[in-house]
Each structure stands twice: as structure tokens, then as C-alpha cells.
Design an enzyme around this catalytic site. Sequence first.
Site, PDB file in Angstrom:
ATOM      1  N   CYS A 172       0.863  -1.172   0.000  1.00  0.00           N
ATOM      2  CA  CYS A 172       0.000   0.000   0.000  1.00  0.00           C
ATOM      3  C   CYS A 172       0.900   1.223   0.000  1.00  0.00           C
ATOM      4  O   CYS A 172       2.071   1.127   0.393  1.00  0.00           O
ATOM      5  CB  CYS A 172      -0.918   0.001   1.223  1.00  0.00           C
ATOM      6  SG  CYS A 172      -2.254   1.227   1.139  1.00  0.00           S
ATOM      7  N   CYS A 196       0.016   4.212   1.561  1.00  0.00           N
ATOM      8  CA  CYS A 196      -0.378   5.199   2.566  1.00  0.00           C
ATOM      9  C   CYS A 196       0.759   5.586   3.505  1.00  0.00           C
ATOM     10  O   CYS A 196       0.829   6.728   3.968  1.00  0.00           O
ATOM     11  CB  CYS A 196      -1.598   4.715   3.348  1.00  0.00           C
ATOM     12  SG  CYS A 196      -1.312   3.224   4.316  1.00  0.00           S
ATOM     13  N   CYS A 255      -3.847   6.007  -0.052  1.00  0.00           N
ATOM     14  CA  CYS A 255      -3.327   4.710  -0.473  1.00  0.00           C
ATOM     15  C   CYS A 255      -2.935   4.654  -1.943  1.00  0.00           C
ATOM     16  O   CYS A 255      -2.610   3.577  -2.456  1.00  0.00           O
ATOM     17  CB  CYS A 255      -4.359   3.617  -0.181  1.00  0.00           C
ATOM     18  SG  CYS A 255      -4.771   3.485   1.572  1.00  0.00           S
ATOM     19  N   LYS A 307     -11.852  -5.218   3.002  1.00  0.00           N
ATOM     20  CA  LYS A 307     -11.275  -4.294   3.976  1.00  0.00           C
ATOM     21  C   LYS A 307     -12.207  -3.099   4.117  1.00  0.00           C
ATOM     22  O   LYS A 307     -12.473  -2.387   3.153  1.00  0.00           O
ATOM     23  CB  LYS A 307      -9.888  -3.827   3.539  1.00  0.00           C
ATOM     24  CG  LYS A 307      -9.251  -2.845   4.529  1.00  0.00           C
ATOM     25  CD  LYS A 307      -7.877  -2.422   4.055  1.00  0.00           C
ATOM     26  CE  LYS A 307      -7.256  -1.403   5.007  1.00  0.00           C
ATOM     27  NZ  LYS A 307      -5.910  -0.977   4.554  1.00  0.00           N
ATOM     28  N   LYS A 349     -10.902  -7.698   7.069  1.00  0.00           N
ATOM     29  CA  LYS A 349     -10.314  -6.735   8.001  1.00  0.00           C
ATOM     30  C   LYS A 349     -11.286  -5.589   8.227  1.00  0.00           C
ATOM     31  O   LYS A 349     -11.804  -5.040   7.243  1.00  0.00           O
ATOM     32  CB  LYS A 349      -9.005  -6.200   7.423  1.00  0.00           C
ATOM     33  CG  LYS A 349      -8.272  -5.202   8.318  1.00  0.00           C
ATOM     34  CD  LYS A 349      -7.003  -4.708   7.641  1.00  0.00           C
ATOM     35  CE  LYS A 349      -6.262  -3.733   8.548  1.00  0.00           C
ATOM     36  NZ  LYS A 349      -5.036  -3.197   7.920  1.00  0.00           N
TER      37      LYS A 349
END
Length: 325
Positions: free
Chosen positions: A120, A122, A130, A195, A248
Site C-alpha cells: 500500500c 499510505c 493509499c 477491507k 479486516k
Amino acid sequence: MSFPLVRMRRLRKTEALRRLVAETVLTPDDLIYPMFVCPGDDVCQGIGSMPGVNRYSIDALVEECRKVADLGVPGVILFGIPEKKDALGTEGYSPKGIIPRAVRAVKKALPNLIVMCDVCLCEYTSHGHCGILEKGHVHNDATLELLARASVVYAQAGADVVAPSDMMDGRVLAIREGLEEAGLDDVILLSYAAKYASAFYGPFREAADSTPQEGDRRGYQMDPPNFREAMREVAMDVEEGADMLMVKPALPYLDVLSAVRQEFDLPLSAYQVSGEFAMIKAAGQQGWIDEQRVMMESLISIKRAGADFIFTYFAKEAAALVGGR
């Protein structure tokens, strides 16, 4: 038959009996330990909102990984804190970046430890999003190339698993194609398939210094009320070539986890995220709960719902507790 011939309490009366008939058993093999790696030497820096969790420089990370392996935990997932950030997250896919250097060091010292890399941008972008930001919005398709590049760099460094967590549409296919073109067809792709844009990520953002500078991530991460959408997300990632899947966060989405387990036969994980960990730790420190029992109950519930393995900041503590059984 019914009471009094049937007495359900018979099999509950001792610890040995309860363990004998336990339907769900947690072992160190079920756990993956998330770790934060940062620049410097001999750095072990505590994270205020996550007691017992630290940022490590690469040398210290290797030594901590030895302890993880000695506890029987089979693997770690790495998150990087770069020396510098920019709008394109360049350090996130540089061969000289913090993560490829960490992977090489860990695999040299502990070749049998599974090393997973979060994919990612981020942690590496100056704006904290992201992917590539364009006019205030993350540009999905332009981000895919960078995610694929990062995955190839991590795999070339020796990562066993690349795990995209960005939630860009099409990223699994882009990464799979990138790995294939680089001759890395045996590298495992674990997709953060469902997610959610969760409020439970707060402590992680302190740990990874990844809070968005403007806006939030609800435009690309999943909306918490949606269940059917999660099943579509997972199905698309399976079709695009994911080898393993993740839901998640974990505890707030056990219904999603259970449904994914019933529908798909790929190895399935769940991430007990920083907020879940922090709440248990904080309540335990206040004496409001039995921290150890709540830790184990939460992890067992995740496995019972269908997770084959669990990403958790409790991995070391839980492994030490159950490893001697």
C-alpha cells in the site's frame, strides 16, 4: 434424550476435559505478527496507543523476529516507515526502500520465517492516501502500476507473500501480472479482499504515521453496513488470481468472515486490528477485564468464525500462552 439422562455440564467440569472436547483450538501456527520497521540503528520505539508494540530499525527487527520464531509463530507481516515521503509514495516501491532492505535482512537471518509485506502507499505518500491523489481523489488505475511495482520489488528482495491492502479495483490482477512478467510466479498473493473503512484503525495510523492529511479513505475502502458487497469483492479477487484472502477488521465483521469461509475454499485470514488490540489492552490495564482471557476469547472467536490464520498484535503473548500445551 433429555435431562436428567443428558447433562451437558459433565464435559465442562475440569480444565483437562474442556481441552479434550474443545471444538476450536488455537496454536502458534495460527498467528501472524504485524511489525513496523523504521530507519536508524538499534531503534526500539514504543507506540503509545499500542502497549507492547514497537517500531524497530532493521537490526532490531531481525532480533525481534528471532523471538517471534522461537515462540513458534510461523510468520510476520512488515509495514514500513520511510525516511521521506512524497506525493507518489516513491519509497514504497524503491529497491532501496525500508521494506526490501528489511526483507533481505530477515530472510538472511531467518530463512524459514514467512515474511509477508503489506502493499500500500499510505505509509509513503505525503498526503497519507493509499494511491496517487488527483484533484482530491485517489486515481485508481494510475495507482495500480505502482502497487505492482512495489510487489515485484518486495518479492525480488525475498518476500514470501505480498499482501495488497489498498482496495483499488483491479489491483490483484495488476500485481499478479507484474509478478508473472518478472518471473516471480511462485510468490503468494494474499488479498485484503474485504477491507472496511473502519474507525478501528486509529492506533495503526499513529504507528505507521499514515493518517490522511485531507479527507478519508471511505471512497475506496468498504462501507461498514455492506455485506453483499464484501462477497463481490472477494469473488473478484479470487477471479483475478489471489492465493489467500483476508477480512479486516476481524471482530466487528465475524459475519462476513463466516460467510466468506462458507463460500470460498482459499486459505482465509482475518486481521485483529490495532483498535481491537488497543481496547483490550486499555481495559486490561484499568483492571476492568481479565486481559489474558479476553485476548484468548477474541482470538478463538475469530478462528471459530472461519479464519485459518489471524494477524494479531497479540501473536507473541498468545503463542507463549498456548505453545506449551
